[in-house]
Design an enzyme around this catalytic site. Structure first.
Site, PDB file in Angstrom:
ATOM      1  N   ASP A  70      34.057  64.653 138.136  1.00  0.00           N
ATOM      2  CA  ASP A  70      32.743  64.477 137.511  1.00  0.00           C
ATOM      3  C   ASP A  70      32.600  65.385 136.300  1.00  0.00           C
ATOM      4  O   ASP A  70      33.366  66.322 136.124  1.00  0.00           O
ATOM      5  CB  ASP A  70      31.592  64.691 138.511  1.00  0.00           C
ATOM      6  N   ASN A 129      22.801  67.981 149.153  1.00  0.00           N
ATOM      7  CA  ASN A 129      22.028  66.765 149.437  1.00  0.00           C
ATOM      8  C   ASN A 129      22.927  65.609 149.877  1.00  0.00           C
ATOM      9  O   ASN A 129      22.495  64.465 149.907  1.00  0.00           O
ATOM     10  CB  ASN A 129      21.214  66.348 148.198  1.00  0.00           C
ATOM     11  N   HIS A 131      25.660  64.622 148.281  1.00  0.00           N
ATOM     12  CA  HIS A 131      26.357  63.893 147.201  1.00  0.00           C
ATOM     13  C   HIS A 131      27.860  64.123 147.290  1.00  0.00           C
ATOM     14  O   HIS A 131      28.345  65.096 147.847  1.00  0.00           O
ATOM     15  CB  HIS A 131      25.787  64.224 145.816  1.00  0.00           C
ATOM     16  N   GLU A 136      24.912  60.598 143.683  1.00  0.00           N
ATOM     17  CA  GLU A 136      23.712  61.162 144.270  1.00  0.00           C
ATOM     18  C   GLU A 136      23.096  60.178 145.261  1.00  0.00           C
ATOM     19  O   GLU A 136      23.256  58.956 145.103  1.00  0.00           O
ATOM     20  CB  GLU A 136      22.693  61.427 143.152  1.00  0.00           C
TER      21      GLU A 136
HETATM   22  C1  F6R Z   1      31.837  69.236 141.682  1.00  0.00           C
HETATM   23  C2  F6R Z   1      31.350  68.200 142.601  1.00  0.00           C
HETATM   24  C3  F6R Z   1      30.197  68.455 143.506  1.00  0.00           C
HETATM   25  C4  F6R Z   1      30.412  69.674 144.406  1.00  0.00           C
HETATM   26  C5  F6R Z   1      29.231  69.873 145.343  1.00  0.00           C
HETATM   27  C6  F6R Z   1      29.381  71.144 146.175  1.00  0.00           C
HETATM   28  O1  F6R Z   1      32.923  68.736 140.902  1.00  0.00           O
HETATM   29  O2  F6R Z   1      31.874  67.131 142.604  1.00  0.00           O
HETATM   30  O3  F6R Z   1      30.004  67.296 144.289  1.00  0.00           O
HETATM   31  O4  F6R Z   1      31.595  69.494 145.143  1.00  0.00           O
HETATM   32  O5  F6R Z   1      28.058  69.947 144.615  1.00  0.00           O
HETATM   33  O6  F6R Z   1      29.339  72.259 145.316  1.00  0.00           O
HETATM   34  P1  F6R Z   1      29.627  73.716 145.876  1.00  0.00           P
HETATM   35  O7  F6R Z   1      31.035  73.737 146.323  1.00  0.00           O
HETATM   36  O8  F6R Z   1      29.419  74.645 144.683  1.00  0.00           O
HETATM   37  O9  F6R Z   1      28.668  73.958 146.985  1.00  0.00           O
END
Ligand code: F6R
Length: 230
Positions: A70, A129, A131, A136
């Protein structure tokens, strides 16, 4: 449906070591493996352990392709908020990876992945959440690679990454079919704040309200630390 494997570790360090073992085993079995790679905080200890192994000559990522999961829209790669920049600093360069697929145009990205034969291993984090990448809630399993507007919950959790800099509102994400089509997925989860969403991800019927719950239908290994384990 294949039951996801859940492995629980005493702390984030032990989790990182086990995740690095699984990623290295994949690359030993298939040196030209195509890896889809999350940024975020959770996988950073794993990537540091992989970098240590590469520097020590214990692992070779020279033929691996790293695929971006992403990216924010409108953020140049030298901006501290660029997810490509983060992935380059934490994963691509320290592991000596030379083959990459960047996410800047959804159609080109999907075509490049098709030409590569899809993803061998997805290394994923879990959004607070639910995702997956920036799919999302609500996202159904067919949600394509596309531009999305981040939810207030994601804007809030992403704020922690860069201090005072504003969080970009729009992002590109690999689509659900790209992620769910991976021949194997590792979901790395640490911290008490992820416990409830991990429980929903693994135990409730798959729902667009928790996009990660669709991983239940895929060859999934969840690596959680004790604080996050449901
Ligand atoms: C980042 C991504 C997000 C994170 C998720 C968890 O490239 O794809 O989906 O994996 O937001 O983030 P952390 O690990 O910082 O809690």
């Amino acid at each position: 449906m294949v039951e996801p494997t859940l492995r629980v570790f005493p702390d984030a360090g032990a989790l990182a070591h086990a995740a690095a073992d699984l990623i290295c085993a994949e690359v030993r079995a298939k040196p030209e493996a195509v890896l889809l790679v999350a940024t975020g905080n959770t996988p950073m200890p794993t990537y540091a352990e992989l970098a240590r192994r590469a520097a020590a000559g214990e692992a070779d990522f020279g033929r691996v392709t790293a695929v971006q999961l992403d990216e924010y829209v409108g953020v140049p790669e030298d901006d501290p908020r660029s997810l490509w920049g983060w992935m380059e600093r934490a994963f691509v360069r320290p592991l000596g990876i030379t083959r990459t697929v960047r996410l800047s145009d959804p159609a080109t990205f999907d075509a490049e992945l098709r030409a590569l034969g899809g993803i061998d291993l997805a290394v994923l984090g879990l959004g607070p959440n639910g995702h997956l990448g920036f799919n999302e809630p609500p996202s159904n399993p067919g949600a394509p690679t596309r531009r999305v507007t981040l939810t207030p919950a994601s804007l809030e959790s992403n704020r922690a990454y860069w201090g005072d800099l504003p969080v970009p509102q729009d992002a590109l994400t690999a689509g659900m079919p790209v992620i769910l089509g991976a021949r194997r997925a590792l979901l790395l989860v640490s911290g008490e704040h992820k416990r409830e969403i991990l429980r929903r991800t693994l135990t409730e019927p798959p729902t667009p309200e928790v996009p990660a719950s669709f991983l239940q239908r895929t060859p999934l290994t969840v690596l959680a630390d004790a604080a996050a384990a449901p």
